[in-house]
Structures are given as C-alpha cells and as structure tokens.
Motif scaffolding. Sequence first.
Motif, PDB file in Angstrom:
ATOM      1  N   TRP A 186      31.075  89.620  40.811  1.00 49.51           N
ATOM      2  CA  TRP A 186      31.828  90.868  40.784  1.00 49.51           C
ATOM      3  C   TRP A 186      32.499  91.096  42.140  1.00 49.51           C
ATOM      4  O   TRP A 186      31.828  91.222  43.150  1.00 49.51           O
ATOM      5  N   TRP A 188      34.952  93.609  42.806  1.00 47.07           N
ATOM      6  CA  TRP A 188      35.754  94.807  42.597  1.00 47.07           C
ATOM      7  C   TRP A 188      36.080  95.491  43.930  1.00 47.07           C
ATOM      8  O   TRP A 188      35.231  95.588  44.807  1.00 47.07           O
ATOM      9  N   ARG A 222      33.535  95.568  33.934  1.00 50.98           N
ATOM     10  CA  ARG A 222      32.349  96.249  34.483  1.00 50.98           C
ATOM     11  C   ARG A 222      31.145  96.074  33.564  1.00 50.98           C
ATOM     12  O   ARG A 222      30.033  95.784  34.027  1.00 50.98           O
ATOM     13  N   ARG A 227      27.329  96.518  35.448  1.00 52.04           N
ATOM     14  CA  ARG A 227      27.523  97.458  36.534  1.00 52.04           C
ATOM     15  C   ARG A 227      27.490  98.899  36.002  1.00 52.04           C
ATOM     16  O   ARG A 227      28.355  99.310  35.225  1.00 52.04           O
ATOM     17  N   ARG A 229      27.888 103.003  35.786  1.00 51.68           N
ATOM     18  CA  ARG A 229      28.817 104.024  36.263  1.00 51.68           C
ATOM     19  C   ARG A 229      28.254 105.379  35.850  1.00 51.68           C
ATOM     20  O   ARG A 229      27.848 105.553  34.687  1.00 51.68           O
TER      21      ARG A 229
END
Length: 377
Positions: A186, A188, A222, A227, A229
Amino acid sequence: MSSSPFLSLPAAIELPDAVDSGVPSHYGSPNIEQRTLERGQAIVDLSTRAVVSITGPDRRSWVNSLASQSVDDLAPGVSTEALFLGPQGRIEHAVGIVDDGDTLWLLVDPTTVDDLVAWLERMVFMLRVDVADRSPEYARIGMVGADLDIEAAAPAGIPLIWDDPWASVLPGGWQYAAAEHPGADWRWREVLVPRESLPQLAARVRSGELRVAGSLAAEALRVAAWRPRQAMEADERSIPHELDWLRTAVHLHKGCYRGQETVAKVHNLGHPPRRLVLLHLDGSESVMPPHGATVLAPKGDDEREVGHVTTAAMHHELGPVALALIKRAVPEELDLVVLDGETRIAAAQEIIVPSGAGATAGVPRLPRLGARTRPGR
C-alpha cells in the motif's frame, strides 16, 4: 465549500449515496480507473474530506497526551496516524497526521470534523495551542506513489504531503493479522493543495496532462489492502483491536491517554469482541451489498446474525469483496451469507483479525478457588 470542479469533467458521475458524496465516484470505467490508480498514473479528488490545523509551541506534546499514537517527537514532514478514544477505549476520531515544523496538520473524515474541533477546543485549557478547521482553505488529492507532478501547499516551507503509514507496523504498534499482509504494497499518498488550485488541476485533467480515478477506485484498493477507515469500518462500539488498527495508529508503550486502559487490557489479557474480515462475495447476483448489510452464519438448521458489512467494492482482480465486522467467536472456516434486502450473497472469509487476537501477555489461568487438581499439579 463550493462544488468540486472535478464534477464538471467529461463522464464524471457522483453516486448520491456514496460515502464520498460531493466528488466524482467514477468517470465511467471504475475497473480501468483502479488499474490506472494502482499503477500511480491517476489522481483522486478527495476535496470533501476535512483538514484541521493545530498551531502553537505545545501542539505536539498536547496531542501526544490525548491521542493513541506517539507524536511528541514527530519530525517535520514525517507522516503518522492516531486515534482519539473515549474513556472506554472506543474510537471517536481517526486522523492522519503530518507536522511542517510550525503546524500539526490532521486529515479527518468530514462527518466527524465538527465534533473533533469542538472537543479539541474544550481540551486546550492553559496550553499554547490553537485549533482550526482549514478545509475551506485546503483540499486533499489522493494518489498511489509519488510520481505525479502535483504541487503541495507549503505554508511553512515543508510540503504538506501525508504518506499513509499502513504499509508496515509502526514502532510501538502490533499486527494481529497472521497471513502475508496485502497492506505491505500500500503506497497511498494524500497531497494538500490550496483549494483555489482545484480548477487548475481539473483543467490539467481536461487537457490530458493528468489522469483521474473516482473515489470508488480508491475505496476498492483500500478494501483489498485491509485498510480501515473511520467513516466505514468504525461505529460507536469499535475499539482499535477489532480493526487491526494497532498496526499504525496505536503506540503500546507511550504515556497515558484517554482509553489507554482498555487498549492495554484487551491487548494483554482479553480478546476484542469483534473481528474484521475480508469477505469474498459470490458475484452471480451482480449485487454489491451496502454499508451495514447483515452478515449471517449457519447455526444448526437455522442462521444467526453475526455482524455487518462495512465496505463492499468490486476489485479489478479480486472481484466482489467486502470488509465486514463479525463476532469473534464465529469459526474462521465457516462460510457466511450477506443479506441485501431479499438477496442472499454467499461469502467466504479471509481472516484479517484472528479469533485469538489479544491476550498477548500469556498469563496462565489459575484454578478456581476450591477446585480439585490432580496430584503433581
């Protein structure tokens, strides 16, 4: 805030019920957009997400006393993330953090920003800090990697760029996921830009200089990275352990903060009551379950409700997948069912947080008072 100029781009579509309403959900080809974004060749309009600033000489030590992450020695330009927990250890706010040597910048979901600013202002007391919602001034642009020419705002000379730390376990953190973690890939990144520069960015897209992907593409990547949120995975009962958020948002060895007792107790002696899983969904019905869709598990000749979907997405390689929070005691090998109205969707678990997560102290259980033990024990 005014409407995003990205919504005027050709083929831009805003889904009315999307969590990121106010920006394009896609531009007509979500799967192609995912691949382009994953290769680091596209940007995502995140301009409806919030930005909060904390200025003053006490900013880092003050936030350090309130948050789950250690930030008192955070160097300028270094990214991290933190949780602000309630007294019982439940997640109230999740923030990305970067400091520019003058200001601590917090990246916040828009649904919680007003409550966060109000709470922080109540916690100032006599310290030399000032809290402000800077969303009217700054917008967030998402991307994968760092190869695109997007000029970040730099009011103190340090570019305001947040590199998501999810790719590895931060110092003081802990990973419950036992398998090879997809988050390791990842990359990001979110760039803070002056809000008045958004029309120029949209013009660069219109001219072909930049490529774009919708928020659905970012959400699908995501989900595949496991991941969490806050706006999707967390609810009023969530504790960090359930979402494997000890990896990057909690420092287990820092000083006291609100909710620390629950964090330590569950991690060392207990087990989180729920666990995050990735569900591989049967795509034959061509249905994508909404946030909150019920998850069922077989129980004898019947079924019982064991959790709910938090985020569902159509991934360009994995197909239909979803993150879901389910009860810890649900057997890991069990096939589940997701309900979307009257539609039943078969779902296979991929374990993120194992049912045995927690209890890391390994304290032996003592026999009950009065219980008989065998000789030699």
